[in-house]
Scaffold this motif. Structure first.
Motif, PDB file in Angstrom:
ATOM      1  N   SER A 100      -6.270 -26.247 -98.606  1.00  0.00           N
ATOM      2  CA  SER A 100      -6.693 -25.560 -99.830  1.00  0.00           C
ATOM      3  C   SER A 100      -7.222 -26.553-100.862  1.00  0.00           C
ATOM      4  N   ILE A 101      -6.565 -27.697-100.970  1.00  0.00           N
ATOM      5  CA  ILE A 101      -7.003 -28.728-101.916  1.00  0.00           C
ATOM      6  C   ILE A 101      -8.399 -29.233-101.556  1.00  0.00           C
ATOM      7  N   LYS A 102      -8.617 -29.494-100.282  1.00  0.00           N
ATOM      8  CA  LYS A 102      -9.920 -30.010 -99.847  1.00  0.00           C
ATOM      9  C   LYS A 102     -11.034 -28.987-100.108  1.00  0.00           C
ATOM     10  N   GLU A 103     -10.720 -27.710 -99.982  1.00  0.00           N
ATOM     11  CA  GLU A 103     -11.706 -26.664-100.269  1.00  0.00           C
ATOM     12  C   GLU A 103     -12.082 -26.680-101.750  1.00  0.00           C
ATOM     13  N   LEU A 104     -11.092 -26.874-102.615  1.00  0.00           N
ATOM     14  CA  LEU A 104     -11.353 -26.954-104.050  1.00  0.00           C
ATOM     15  C   LEU A 104     -12.112 -28.236-104.391  1.00  0.00           C
ATOM     16  N   ASN A 105     -11.718 -29.345-103.769  1.00  0.00           N
ATOM     17  CA  ASN A 105     -12.405 -30.618-103.999  1.00  0.00           C
ATOM     18  C   ASN A 105     -13.895 -30.512-103.665  1.00  0.00           C
ATOM     19  N   PHE A 161     -10.085 -29.184-118.310  1.00  0.00           N
ATOM     20  CA  PHE A 161      -9.519 -27.846-118.352  1.00  0.00           C
ATOM     21  C   PHE A 161      -8.645 -27.664-117.119  1.00  0.00           C
ATOM     22  N   GLN A 162      -7.586 -26.874-117.273  1.00  0.00           N
ATOM     23  CA  GLN A 162      -6.725 -26.566-116.137  1.00  0.00           C
ATOM     24  C   GLN A 162      -6.470 -25.064-116.082  1.00  0.00           C
ATOM     25  N   MET A 163      -6.443 -24.540-114.866  1.00  0.00           N
ATOM     26  CA  MET A 163      -6.044 -23.154-114.633  1.00  0.00           C
ATOM     27  C   MET A 163      -5.187 -23.104-113.376  1.00  0.00           C
ATOM     28  N   LEU A 164      -4.534 -21.983-113.196  1.00  0.00           N
ATOM     29  CA  LEU A 164      -3.660 -21.787-112.052  1.00  0.00           C
ATOM     30  C   LEU A 164      -4.449 -21.355-110.822  1.00  0.00           C
ATOM     31  N   TYR A 165      -3.980 -21.778-109.685  1.00  0.00           N
ATOM     32  CA  TYR A 165      -4.576 -21.379-108.415  1.00  0.00           C
ATOM     33  C   TYR A 165      -4.589 -19.851-108.306  1.00  0.00           C
ATOM     34  N   GLY A 166      -5.758 -19.299-107.994  1.00  0.00           N
ATOM     35  CA  GLY A 166      -5.876 -17.864-107.805  1.00  0.00           C
ATOM     36  C   GLY A 166      -6.252 -17.080-109.044  1.00  0.00           C
ATOM     37  N   ASP A 212      -8.493 -35.346-103.717  1.00  0.00           N
ATOM     38  CA  ASP A 212      -8.521 -35.554-105.171  1.00  0.00           C
ATOM     39  C   ASP A 212      -7.410 -34.688-105.768  1.00  0.00           C
ATOM     40  N   ALA A 213      -6.220 -35.278-105.894  1.00  0.00           N
ATOM     41  CA  ALA A 213      -5.067 -34.505-106.350  1.00  0.00           C
ATOM     42  C   ALA A 213      -3.975 -35.425-106.864  1.00  0.00           C
ATOM     43  N   HIS A 214      -3.138 -34.876-107.730  1.00  0.00           N
ATOM     44  CA  HIS A 214      -1.939 -35.588-108.171  1.00  0.00           C
ATOM     45  C   HIS A 214      -0.771 -34.604-108.154  1.00  0.00           C
ATOM     46  N   ILE A 215       0.391 -35.046-108.629  1.00  0.00           N
ATOM     47  CA  ILE A 215       1.623 -34.269-108.495  1.00  0.00           C
ATOM     48  C   ILE A 215       2.136 -33.779-109.842  1.00  0.00           C
TER      49      ILE A 215
END
Length: 322
Positions: free
Chosen positions: A43-48, A244-249, A89-92
């Protein structure tokens, strides 16, 4: 009343258990990126691929057993390794209560120290998510301790707290995510009126954009987003100073649009089976979120369970009053 309802639903043990068991059948895939690391990385790679970064949350909190906290730590370490190995491209993002804050402060600190240390090896950022007021100061204390050794750690400022302005000034040299707040807090500590919260939210965003290190603006509210766009333009604030940040979905089209417009954008990506309480608090935080995912998430079976839980919650409230 609606916020109380969603908070009550988030704490309903029957519904939480059912959600873990039947999550995918209830549409959980619309609000969580996966139930395991492999699905989540995909899912992360799809968003990246669409120009969107991610912050990953291993769902679960309010842990009271050491073995469960240790298990959560190991899971997060596995996610860090998977992000690195897959060049994602992600962090925790993590919650101190999941790592033992309610068990023992030093135990939690050691778990966090191991996670932050591992992430530091890969130049990966760790965000300490904030929870309810009873855990607020201990969480800041953990940040203070970790910051003595590491620079890849930041946290969240919740706009509904009276002390938020003081906290954002104290931690201005940190990467901060600014949110409205998702827990039900007493009037003694927090604003209760939506207008007051919204006003403080924008005030904090503007202050940190002008004075802070890096600002993560976490909102689905297009009015706030449009205001920020005008504010950064008027004040010559470069794009590399904020995101900007939003929630998945949630508001997928807007997420893609903001990324296409050249803004840094990060999607908050939760994964795991313990998704239900998380989702209900998102609705409590902003009931309008229900409209954003209703068509994607809610089926006849979901609505039946919501109805049962709502009835149980209301019955419980009436019983307490008697």
């Amino acid at each position: 009343m609606l916020k109380d309802l969603f908070i009550g639903l988030s704490q309903n043990q029957f519904l939480n258990s059912a959600a873990k068991k039947y999550g995918l059948k209830l549409g959980a895939q619309s609000v969580v990126a996966g139930t395991n690391i492999e699905e989540t990385i995909r899912s992360i790679k799809e968003l990246n691929a669409q120009g969107i970064s991610c912050t990953v949350d291993n769902l679960g909190e309010f842990v009271y057993k050491r073995e469960e906290a240790t298990e959560a730590k190991e899971q997060i370490l596995e996610v860090i390794e998977a992000i690195h190995e897959n060049k994602a491209d992600a962090h925790i993002s993590l919650k101190p209560t999941q790592l033992g804050l309610d068990i023992d402060y030093n135990f939690c600190l050691e778990n966090l120290r191991e996670i932050v240390g591992r992430a530091s090896k890969y130049d990966m950022f760790i965000n300490i998510d904030m929870e309810d007021y009873s855990h607020l100061q201990p969480s800041f204390d953990l940040l203070d301790e970790l910051s003595k050794e590491y620079s890849n750690v930041g946290t969240v400022i919740q706009a509904y707290f009276y002390r938020a302005e003081e906290d954002i000034k104290k931690y201005k040299d940190y990467r901060l995510r600014i949110v409205k707040g998702a827990y039900k807090e007493p009037e003694e500590y927090a604003y209760q009126d939506k207008k007051d919260i919204d006003t403080n939210f924008v005030k904090l965003i503007e202050w940190h954009l002008l004075n802070g290190k890096f600002t993560s603006i976490a909102t689905h509210d297009h009015h706030v987003i449009n205001h920020v766009k005008e504010f950064v333009k008027a004040n010559n604030i470069p794009n590399d100073k904020f995101e900007f940040q939003m929630l998945y979905g949630f508001r997928k089209d807007m997420q893609l649009q903001l990324a296409k417009e050249g803004y840094n954008f990060t999607t908050y990506v939760p994964f795991g089976k313990d998704w239900y309480g998380y989702f209900m608090r998102r609705l409590a935080e902003r009931p309008q979120n229900l409209n954003l995912v209703a068509k994607q998430v809610f089926t006849k079976k979901t609505n039946t369970m919501l109805g049962l839980a709502a009835g149980a919650f209301l019955l419980g409230r009436l019983t307490k009053r008697k």
